[in-house]
Design a protein around this motif. Sequence first.
Motif, PDB file in Angstrom:
ATOM      1  N   UNK A  16       0.829  -1.207   0.000  1.00 51.95           N
ATOM      2  CA  UNK A  16       0.000   0.000   0.000  1.00 51.95           C
ATOM      3  C   UNK A  16       0.868   1.264   0.000  1.00 51.95           C
ATOM      4  N   UNK A  17       1.951   1.240   0.781  1.00 54.76           N
ATOM      5  CA  UNK A  17       2.826   2.411   0.866  1.00 54.76           C
ATOM      6  C   UNK A  17       3.476   2.728  -0.474  1.00 54.76           C
ATOM      7  N   UNK A  18       3.991   1.702  -1.130  1.00 55.93           N
ATOM      8  CA  UNK A  18       4.734   1.924  -2.366  1.00 55.93           C
ATOM      9  C   UNK A  18       3.816   2.030  -3.590  1.00 55.93           C
ATOM     10  N   UNK A  19       2.831   1.140  -3.689  1.00 56.07           N
ATOM     11  CA  UNK A  19       1.974   1.120  -4.875  1.00 56.07           C
ATOM     12  C   UNK A  19       0.757   2.033  -4.720  1.00 56.07           C
ATOM     13  N   UNK A  20       0.193   2.072  -3.516  1.00 51.16           N
ATOM     14  CA  UNK A  20      -0.995   2.897  -3.294  1.00 51.16           C
ATOM     15  C   UNK A  20      -0.691   4.366  -3.119  1.00 51.16           C
ATOM     16  N   UNK A  46      12.970 -10.226  10.722  1.00 53.66           N
ATOM     17  CA  UNK A  46      11.783 -10.004   9.901  1.00 53.66           C
ATOM     18  C   UNK A  46      12.029  -8.887   8.892  1.00 53.66           C
ATOM     19  N   UNK A  47      12.553  -7.770   9.351  1.00 49.95           N
ATOM     20  CA  UNK A  47      12.785  -6.640   8.457  1.00 49.95           C
ATOM     21  C   UNK A  47      13.792  -6.991   7.366  1.00 49.95           C
ATOM     22  N   UNK A  48      14.833  -7.720   7.719  1.00 54.39           N
ATOM     23  CA  UNK A  48      15.807  -8.138   6.700  1.00 54.39           C
ATOM     24  C   UNK A  48      15.158  -9.076   5.669  1.00 54.39           C
ATOM     25  N   UNK A  49      14.266  -9.971   6.122  1.00 56.56           N
ATOM     26  CA  UNK A  49      13.566 -10.850   5.176  1.00 56.56           C
ATOM     27  C   UNK A  49      12.687 -10.045   4.223  1.00 56.56           C
ATOM     28  N   UNK A  50      12.185  -8.903   4.690  1.00 56.58           N
ATOM     29  CA  UNK A  50      11.355  -8.041   3.855  1.00 56.58           C
ATOM     30  C   UNK A  50      12.194  -7.190   2.902  1.00 56.58           C
ATOM     31  N   UNK A  51      13.511  -7.177   3.104  1.00 61.21           N
ATOM     32  CA  UNK A  51      14.387  -6.412   2.222  1.00 61.21           C
ATOM     33  C   UNK A  51      14.963  -5.160   2.835  1.00 61.21           C
ATOM     34  N   UNK A  65      11.889  -3.217  -2.968  1.00 57.98           N
ATOM     35  CA  UNK A  65      10.691  -3.969  -2.628  1.00 57.98           C
ATOM     36  C   UNK A  65      10.077  -4.601  -3.886  1.00 57.98           C
ATOM     37  N   UNK A  66       9.984  -3.828  -4.935  1.00 53.64           N
ATOM     38  CA  UNK A  66       9.386  -4.353  -6.171  1.00 53.64           C
ATOM     39  C   UNK A  66      10.257  -5.438  -6.796  1.00 53.64           C
ATOM     40  N   UNK A  67      11.569  -5.315  -6.653  1.00 53.03           N
ATOM     41  CA  UNK A  67      12.480  -6.310  -7.239  1.00 53.03           C
ATOM     42  C   UNK A  67      12.358  -7.665  -6.513  1.00 53.03           C
TER      43      UNK A  67
END
Length: 198
Positions: free
Chosen positions: A135-139, A159-164, A194-196
Amino acid sequence: MSLSEKSAAIAAALQAQSEFPLLRGERIALRGPRDEDADALFALFSEPQVMRYWSRPAMRGRDEARALIDNIREGQQQRTMFNWVIADAADVAVGSCTLFQFDAVHRRAELGYALHPSQWGRGIAREAASLTLDWAFDGLGLHRVDAGIDPDNDASRALLHRLGFVTEGRQRESFFVGDRVTDSELLGLLAADWRARR
């Protein structure tokens, strides 16, 4: 689109959110808080395991949970914070996920989350954070999302590292919780990264 046009678009997108956007995942939904969530939010934010690394003391009474709901609603009305309730398949509140510290000019915000220990280890926090980041990036069109954690919070860092997210630094003695002062580990995630990963 120019940088100023992108900033204006983010500001307009925030103002257009007259209600909490409902974000649905496979197992959870992110929704605005309801009055009847007070008991569940008190159970969450009075839990010592949850509050161990939080930037405020654990709640001591349900009146604090009711005040939190009012604060969440006010933040959404002013478009300064979107603090969703993480609701399970039965629509019971089991956590929260927040975007705050919006900066439309620099196209960034900060991410925060909390999850009741009964839900730990199931990937719920990752699903909630992923919905929020989409939502933050696309919305909204943000360029960057930041996060700050207690450096001793290994689970949150993982967790944050797994998210990128990438650890970018450390602020010394930046939070007081009671008489205890802690550092903050600073992490950041760019929209392109994030998109990559998707």
